[in-house]
Scaffold this motif. Structure first.
Motif, PDB file in Angstrom:
ATOM      1  N   ILE A   1       0.370  -0.675  -7.904  1.00 53.56           N
ATOM      2  CA  ILE A   1       0.159   0.220  -7.006  1.00 53.56           C
ATOM      3  C   ILE A   1      -0.645  -0.211  -5.679  1.00 53.56           C
ATOM      4  O   ILE A   1      -0.708   0.413  -4.588  1.00 53.56           O
ATOM      5  CB  ILE A   1      -0.427   1.591  -7.366  1.00 53.56           C
ATOM      6  CG1 ILE A   1      -1.908   1.312  -7.736  1.00 53.56           C
ATOM      7  CG2 ILE A   1       0.509   2.057  -8.453  1.00 53.56           C
ATOM      8  CD1 ILE A   1      -2.583   2.548  -8.461  1.00 53.56           C
ATOM      9  N   GLY A   2      -1.158  -1.456  -5.634  1.00 50.80           N
ATOM     10  CA  GLY A   2      -1.963  -2.010  -4.533  1.00 50.80           C
ATOM     11  C   GLY A   2      -1.183  -2.021  -3.268  1.00 50.80           C
ATOM     12  O   GLY A   2      -1.467  -1.800  -2.405  1.00 50.80           O
ATOM     13  N   SER A   3       0.290  -2.591  -3.574  1.00 53.12           N
ATOM     14  CA  SER A   3       1.181  -2.408  -2.461  1.00 53.12           C
ATOM     15  C   SER A   3       1.162  -1.033  -1.924  1.00 53.12           C
ATOM     16  O   SER A   3       1.530  -0.840  -0.588  1.00 53.12           O
ATOM     17  CB  SER A   3       2.751  -2.877  -2.892  1.00 53.12           C
ATOM     18  OG  SER A   3       2.583  -4.173  -3.492  1.00 53.12           O
ATOM     19  N   GLY A   4       1.098   0.102  -2.502  1.00 51.50           N
ATOM     20  CA  GLY A   4       1.374   1.517  -2.037  1.00 51.50           C
ATOM     21  C   GLY A   4       0.099   1.788  -1.320  1.00 51.50           C
ATOM     22  O   GLY A   4       0.517   2.256   0.010  1.00 51.50           O
ATOM     23  N   PHE A   5      -0.982   1.226  -1.709  1.00 52.91           N
ATOM     24  CA  PHE A   5      -2.112   1.424  -0.748  1.00 52.91           C
ATOM     25  C   PHE A   5      -1.994   0.787   0.606  1.00 52.91           C
ATOM     26  O   PHE A   5      -2.438   1.216   1.749  1.00 52.91           O
ATOM     27  CB  PHE A   5      -3.478   1.151  -1.435  1.00 52.91           C
ATOM     28  CG  PHE A   5      -3.923   1.947  -2.560  1.00 52.91           C
ATOM     29  CD1 PHE A   5      -4.358   3.245  -2.344  1.00 52.91           C
ATOM     30  CD2 PHE A   5      -4.105   1.465  -3.791  1.00 52.91           C
ATOM     31  CE1 PHE A   5      -4.953   4.163  -3.196  1.00 52.91           C
ATOM     32  CE2 PHE A   5      -4.656   2.486  -4.627  1.00 52.91           C
ATOM     33  CZ  PHE A   5      -4.783   3.773  -4.574  1.00 52.91           C
ATOM     34  N   ALA A   6      -1.625  -0.497   0.530  1.00 48.16           N
ATOM     35  CA  ALA A   6      -1.128  -1.404   1.707  1.00 48.16           C
ATOM     36  C   ALA A   6      -0.370  -0.617   2.653  1.00 48.16           C
ATOM     37  O   ALA A   6      -0.464  -0.658   3.821  1.00 48.16           O
ATOM     38  CB  ALA A   6      -0.835  -2.595   1.402  1.00 48.16           C
ATOM     39  N   ILE A   7       0.747  -0.245   2.005  1.00 51.24           N
ATOM     40  CA  ILE A   7       1.761   0.531   2.929  1.00 51.24           C
ATOM     41  C   ILE A   7       1.029   1.825   3.712  1.00 51.24           C
ATOM     42  O   ILE A   7       1.417   2.239   4.735  1.00 51.24           O
ATOM     43  CB  ILE A   7       2.989   0.826   2.047  1.00 51.24           C
ATOM     44  CG1 ILE A   7       3.635  -0.501   1.752  1.00 51.24           C
ATOM     45  CG2 ILE A   7       3.951   1.785   2.685  1.00 51.24           C
ATOM     46  CD1 ILE A   7       4.748  -0.274   0.897  1.00 51.24           C
ATOM     47  N   MET A   8       0.429   2.646   2.927  1.00 53.94           N
ATOM     48  CA  MET A   8      -0.407   3.690   3.602  1.00 53.94           C
ATOM     49  C   MET A   8      -1.062   3.394   4.773  1.00 53.94           C
ATOM     50  O   MET A   8      -1.100   3.880   5.649  1.00 53.94           O
ATOM     51  CB  MET A   8      -1.016   4.418   2.319  1.00 53.94           C
ATOM     52  CG  MET A   8      -0.374   5.166   1.453  1.00 53.94           C
ATOM     53  SD  MET A   8      -1.340   5.989   0.107  1.00 53.94           S
ATOM     54  CE  MET A   8      -2.322   7.109   1.181  1.00 53.94           C
ATOM     55  N   LEU A   9      -2.054   1.985   4.554  1.00 57.49           N
ATOM     56  CA  LEU A   9      -2.921   1.533   5.492  1.00 57.49           C
ATOM     57  C   LEU A   9      -2.124   1.100   6.767  1.00 57.49           C
ATOM     58  O   LEU A   9      -2.389   1.688   7.858  1.00 57.49           O
ATOM     59  CB  LEU A   9      -3.777   0.622   4.864  1.00 57.49           C
ATOM     60  CG  LEU A   9      -4.674  -0.065   5.989  1.00 57.49           C
ATOM     61  CD1 LEU A   9      -5.469   0.792   6.445  1.00 57.49           C
ATOM     62  CD2 LEU A   9      -5.393  -1.391   5.148  1.00 57.49           C
TER      63      LEU A   9
END
Length: 411
Positions: A145-153
């Motif tokens: 889910i680290g990728s998800g946080f990056a996409i949100m950012l």
């Protein structure tokens, strides 16, 4: 830090740090490209085909690093490999900000791919060592889910920087993202440990205690993972995921801006929603795969993705785009977490690094072919609809291929 005195297993520190590594190497090093391409293409005069080749260059670097990541891990250790790989990724991203033509971007983003691939394989292998089969899917699911946080950012930050700075906003974004990746490299070296034994611990959720753990270690050299047909079956499934998802994440924002007429800010909102929804994808489907099995979980995820790709390519009204984004976001990073757990189930945690490197290499071939072919199709047809429809058809094929996957667990 005394791992034995924590109120929870130190494996969850490994998971949290691993999530930051995935945030950096894939979320920023790979998926931010989709938000950066529209302004980069305008500034540098890139064609659809060149945009596809930039993505392909990154995946080629990823693929080549996966080939040797297992050897690097044995020689240098997982923690050192992760730190060095993230440093390479961060440094090359900083340098992209100074590129003034397609060849420079291609060469530097190739180096970013090398760092991203080595980091991803090493992190997944480390988590397999820190967790037993009962918790392995959940642990891998939390990491991705680290990728998800990056996409949100990036969905919020990059349009804001472009609106504030202007035509060179993408250069500022690359500098900022590269600095963030470099910071995570330092944190990984401080917090990560290669194995539970370094901290005097057993794997979290280990079912059979210390004797089972040491028995697995002793038995590890007896099997040649490159001669296991099941790994190539898993690799073929992973190939189809790599081919299809890479088309979607590379060209979705470009399609929204250039074909559907959305502003970069609105397209960024779409992108951020994918990031938000994807936060649930890894933990939910990783944990689900621990309960109902890897095969059924993979089939369910591919069904969601096939529908998302087909809707994106259908040309239907904007409401269907929201459905497409919702379907993809809900399962976005499920397959990497399930696949990592399935590989460890198949070969055991001690061989997981080499085995996951093999299936990730096959996956990487899909990542290379997908965006390059999609870019060429769009160049000839003037639209990305055919590319998304192709992705949908191949995701449906993955459902069929997964249905023939037999269950096997090695603890």
């Amino acid at each position: 830090m005394n791992a034995g005195r924590l109120p929870f297993h130190y494996g969850w520190i490994i998971v949290a740090t691993g999530m930051l590594c995935i945030f950096a190497c894939l979320g920023l090093g790979r998926f931010a490209l989709g938000m950066l391409l529209p302004s980069m293409s305008f500034s540098l005069g890139l064609s659809y085909a060149e945009m596809g080749f930039i993505s392909t260059g990154n995946f080629l670097g990823y693929l080549l690093s996966v080939l040797v990541s297992g050897l690097w891990a044995v020689r240098f250790g997982l923690r050192q490999l992760i730190c060095v790989a993230l440093t390479i990724a961060g440094g090359s991203m900083l340098l992209v900000s100074f590129a003034d033509a397609f060849p420079g971007v291609l060469a530097l983003y190739f180096l970013t791919g090398i760092g991203s691939g080595a980091t991803n394989v090493a992190v997944m292998a480390m988590v397999s060592l820190w967790f037993g089969p009962a918790l392995r899917g959940r642990a891998h699911g939390c990491i991705v889910i680290g990728s998800g946080f990056a996409i949100m950012l990036t969905g919020t930050l990059i349009p804001h920087i472009n609106a504030t700075v202007g035509a060179d906003g993408w250069r500022v974004s690359w500098k900022l993202l590269g600095a963030m990746v470099s910071l995570v490299a330092a944190l990984s070296f401080l917090l990560m440990r290669d194995t539970p034994r370094e901290a005097g611990l057993l794997p979290a959720g280990s079912a059979n205690g210390e004797a089972s753990h040491h028995a697995t270690v002793a038995a590890a050299p007896a099997v040649n993972v490159f001669r296991m047909p099941r790994l190539y079956h898993l690799g073929a499934i992973y190939f189809l995921f790599g081919f299809t998802y890479a088309i979607y994440v590379t060209f979705l924002v470009t399609m929204l801006v250039s074909e559907r007429g959305f502003s970069e800010g609105i397209a960024g909102t779409f992108w951020s929603w994918i990031g938000f929804l994807s936060l649930f994808s890894g933990p939910v489907f990783g944990s689900l795969s621990d309960r109902i099995g890897r095969r059924i979980s993979l089939m369910l995820v591919f069904a969601f993705q096939a529908a998302a790709y087909l809707l994106a390519g259908s040309g239907l009204a904007g409401g269907f785009l929201w459905v497409s984004i919702g379907l993809f976001g809900l399962v976005a990073w499920s397959i990497p977490s399930i696949m990592a757990a399935a590989v460890a189930d198949t070969v055991g945690p001690q061989r997981a690094g080499k085995a996951f490197g093999l299936v990730t290499f096959i996956f990487g071939i899909g990542q290379i072919l997908g965006p390059s072919l999609a870019g060429l199709l769009a160049e000839r047809s003037g639209s990305f609809s055919g590319s998304f429809l192709l992705a949908g058809g191949l995701a449906a094929l993955a459902i069929v291929l997964t249905a023939f996957l037999k269950r096997r667990t090695c603890r």
